[in-house]
Design a protein around this motif. Structure first.
Motif, PDB file in Angstrom:
ATOM      1  N   ALA A 125      -2.574  52.077  47.629  1.00 56.23           N
ATOM      2  CA  ALA A 125      -1.253  51.431  47.564  1.00 56.23           C
ATOM      3  C   ALA A 125      -1.376  49.952  47.919  1.00 56.23           C
ATOM      4  CB  ALA A 125      -0.259  52.137  48.474  1.00 56.23           C
ATOM      5  N   GLY A 126      -2.312  49.622  48.808  1.00 57.77           N
ATOM      6  CA  GLY A 126      -2.559  48.218  49.134  1.00 57.77           C
ATOM      7  C   GLY A 126      -3.041  47.434  47.922  1.00 57.77           C
ATOM      8  N   ILE A 127      -3.926  48.036  47.154  1.00 61.75           N
ATOM      9  CA  ILE A 127      -4.387  47.410  45.911  1.00 61.75           C
ATOM     10  C   ILE A 127      -3.220  47.280  44.932  1.00 61.75           C
ATOM     11  CG2 ILE A 127      -5.838  47.747  43.859  1.00 61.75           C
ATOM     12  CD1 ILE A 127      -7.940  49.073  45.732  1.00 61.75           C
ATOM     13  N   LEU A 128      -2.451  48.352  44.784  1.00 60.12           N
ATOM     14  CA  LEU A 128      -1.325  48.347  43.845  1.00 60.12           C
ATOM     15  C   LEU A 128      -0.285  47.298  44.223  1.00 60.12           C
ATOM     16  CD1 LEU A 128       0.170  49.563  41.412  1.00 60.12           C
ATOM     17  CD2 LEU A 128       1.029  51.358  42.932  1.00 60.12           C
ATOM     18  N   LYS A 129      -0.001  47.164  45.510  1.00 53.59           N
ATOM     19  CA  LYS A 129       0.979  46.157  45.958  1.00 53.59           C
ATOM     20  C   LYS A 129       0.550  44.758  45.524  1.00 53.59           C
ATOM     21  CE  LYS A 129       3.337  46.158  49.885  1.00 53.59           C
ATOM     22  NZ  LYS A 129       3.802  46.329  51.282  1.00 53.59           N
ATOM     23  N   ILE A 130      -0.720  44.446  45.713  1.00 47.72           N
ATOM     24  CA  ILE A 130      -1.205  43.118  45.348  1.00 47.72           C
ATOM     25  C   ILE A 130      -1.141  42.930  43.831  1.00 47.72           C
ATOM     26  CG2 ILE A 130      -3.273  41.653  45.240  1.00 47.72           C
ATOM     27  CD1 ILE A 130      -3.936  42.671  48.099  1.00 47.72           C
ATOM     28  N   ALA A 131      -1.593  43.928  43.079  1.00 45.47           N
ATOM     29  CA  ALA A 131      -1.558  43.821  41.613  1.00 45.47           C
ATOM     30  C   ALA A 131      -0.118  43.635  41.119  1.00 45.47           C
ATOM     31  CB  ALA A 131      -2.185  45.065  40.984  1.00 45.47           C
ATOM     32  N   ASP A 132       0.813  44.386  41.699  1.00 40.57           N
ATOM     33  CA  ASP A 132       2.220  44.256  41.326  1.00 40.57           C
ATOM     34  C   ASP A 132       2.736  42.862  41.666  1.00 40.57           C
ATOM     35  OD1 ASP A 132       4.714  45.458  40.365  1.00 40.57           O
ATOM     36  OD2 ASP A 132       5.377  45.371  42.449  1.00 40.57           O
ATOM     37  N   GLY A 133       2.341  42.352  42.819  1.00 40.32           N
ATOM     38  CA  GLY A 133       2.747  41.000  43.214  1.00 40.32           C
ATOM     39  C   GLY A 133       2.196  39.926  42.292  1.00 40.32           C
ATOM     40  N   LEU A 134       0.996  40.134  41.777  1.00 40.85           N
ATOM     41  CA  LEU A 134       0.393  39.157  40.860  1.00 40.85           C
ATOM     42  C   LEU A 134       1.086  39.145  39.500  1.00 40.85           C
ATOM     43  CD1 LEU A 134      -3.412  39.627  41.660  1.00 40.85           C
ATOM     44  CD2 LEU A 134      -1.962  37.654  42.243  1.00 40.85           C
ATOM     45  N   ASP A 135       1.788  40.231  39.159  1.00 42.19           N
ATOM     46  CA  ASP A 135       2.534  40.267  37.893  1.00 42.19           C
ATOM     47  C   ASP A 135       4.034  40.308  38.155  1.00 42.19           C
ATOM     48  OD1 ASP A 135       2.482  40.261  35.003  1.00 42.19           O
ATOM     49  OD2 ASP A 135       3.174  42.338  35.081  1.00 42.19           O
ATOM     50  N   ARG A 136       4.457  39.665  39.198  1.00 39.50           N
ATOM     51  CA  ARG A 136       5.870  39.665  39.596  1.00 39.50           C
ATOM     52  C   ARG A 136       6.781  39.193  38.460  1.00 39.50           C
ATOM     53  NH1 ARG A 136      10.164  41.282  42.696  1.00 39.50           N
ATOM     54  NH2 ARG A 136      11.556  39.553  43.073  1.00 39.50           N
ATOM     55  N   ALA A 137       6.339  38.165  37.723  1.00 39.81           N
ATOM     56  CA  ALA A 137       7.163  37.596  36.656  1.00 39.81           C
ATOM     57  C   ALA A 137       7.110  38.419  35.364  1.00 39.81           C
ATOM     58  CB  ALA A 137       6.732  36.161  36.372  1.00 39.81           C
ATOM     59  N   TYR A 173       4.487  36.347  45.908  1.00 39.58           N
ATOM     60  CA  TYR A 173       4.749  37.777  46.089  1.00 39.58           C
ATOM     61  C   TYR A 173       3.472  38.553  46.384  1.00 39.58           C
ATOM     62  CZ  TYR A 173       9.558  37.023  44.866  1.00 39.58           C
ATOM     63  OH  TYR A 173      10.861  36.593  44.874  1.00 39.58           O
ATOM     64  N   ALA A 174       2.368  38.154  45.785  1.00 36.70           N
ATOM     65  CA  ALA A 174       1.089  38.816  46.097  1.00 36.70           C
ATOM     66  C   ALA A 174       0.709  38.544  47.554  1.00 36.70           C
ATOM     67  CB  ALA A 174       0.001  38.333  45.150  1.00 36.70           C
ATOM     68  N   ILE A 175       0.937  37.330  48.006  1.00 34.88           N
ATOM     69  CA  ILE A 175       0.626  36.977  49.396  1.00 34.88           C
ATOM     70  C   ILE A 175       1.494  37.808  50.354  1.00 34.88           C
ATOM     71  CG2 ILE A 175       0.738  35.126  51.125  1.00 34.88           C
ATOM     72  CD1 ILE A 175       0.024  33.189  48.748  1.00 34.88           C
ATOM     73  N   ARG A 176       2.767  37.947  50.023  1.00 27.75           N
ATOM     74  CA  ARG A 176       3.676  38.743  50.857  1.00 27.75           C
ATOM     75  C   ARG A 176       3.297  40.223  50.868  1.00 27.75           C
ATOM     76  NH1 ARG A 176       9.543  36.666  48.853  1.00 27.75           N
ATOM     77  NH2 ARG A 176       9.359  34.529  49.584  1.00 27.75           N
ATOM     78  N   LYS A 177       2.628  40.676  49.804  1.00 31.30           N
ATOM     79  CA  LYS A 177       2.350  42.104  49.657  1.00 31.30           C
ATOM     80  C   LYS A 177       0.917  42.482  50.058  1.00 31.30           C
ATOM     81  CE  LYS A 177       4.836  44.187  46.349  1.00 31.30           C
ATOM     82  NZ  LYS A 177       5.283  44.639  45.040  1.00 31.30           N
ATOM     83  N   LYS A 178       0.234  41.620  50.762  1.00 25.99           N
ATOM     84  CA  LYS A 178      -1.159  41.908  51.130  1.00 25.99           C
ATOM     85  C   LYS A 178      -1.276  42.767  52.385  1.00 25.99           C
ATOM     86  CE  LYS A 178      -1.848  37.754  53.875  1.00 25.99           C
ATOM     87  NZ  LYS A 178      -2.734  36.654  54.200  1.00 25.99           N
TER      88      LYS A 178
END
Length: 195
Positions: A125-137, A173-178
């Motif tokens: 889930a930690g990996i997924l959170k970052i990936a999701d944050g990187l595609d926030r837009a 968002y990726a930074i916030r989700k790390k």
């Protein structure tokens, strides 16, 4: 009748590009982590892949708490060819792609998992959170993610290559989700853009 991941996506998602992009980024991060930081299994890779594709299906019900709806939908409708325990793991990975951190005292499904499986959930889930944050837009701004582990300082570095070399996308968002990645792997995360 249980549905496959593809059937669930087709039935419950009106946006196929974001889940596919999050899967692509998740797999790059997973492979980078596997090569540099911590050995992970092929089974765990498959769990992450399924969760990346299904993490946002909860929007079908409501945008508010969509991560919780995604978890419930995975449990109620999906994942043909997976055991109950595996469905619980994948549903938890979906749930924790946003919102609060896993809590074994408060979260009903998560607390049914043993310690090893809870660790798997936190890491994936930690990996997924970052990936999701990187595609926030939802516009595929990141071409490549390279992972480096600095063992001397216990820092995991994410090197990002943007699709447009003249434009550095907002990765706030990726930074916030790390946070969950840092907890799951017991490391600090730093993001850098490749030159």
């Amino acid at each position: 009748m249980k549905l496959t991941t593809e059937q669930m996506l087709e039935k419950f998602s009106n946006n196929s590009s974001h889940p596919q992009e999050v899967r692509r980024l998740s797999m790059m991060i997973f492979d980078g982590v596997n090569d540099t930081l911590k050995e992970l299994s092929n089974k765990q890779r498959k769990y992450l892949e399924e969760a990346a594709l299904l993490h946002d299906i909860g929007y079908y019900i409501d945008s508010k708490s969509h991560h919780k709806h995604s978890q419930k939908m995975v449990l109620d409708y999906g994942l043909e060819n997976y055991s109950e325990k595996e469905k619980h793991i994948i549903s938890c990975i979906c749930r924790y792609h946003r919102g609060g951190l896993p809590d074994k005292k408060e979260h009903e499904i998560y607390c049914t998992l043993d310690k090893k499986d809870r660790k798997t959930v936190k890491r994936l889930a930690g990996i997924l959170k970052i990936a999701d944050g990187l595609d926030r837009a939802h516009v595929n701004l990141i071409k490549k993610v390279r992972v480096n582990y600095d063992s001397e300082n216990n820092i995991t570095e994410f090197y990002l290559t943007p699709n447009n070399i003249d434009y550095r996308p907002d990765i706030t968002y990726a930074i916030r989700k790390k946070d969950l990645f840092e907890i799951g792997f017991k490391t600090q995360v730093v993001f850098k853009f490749e030159a």
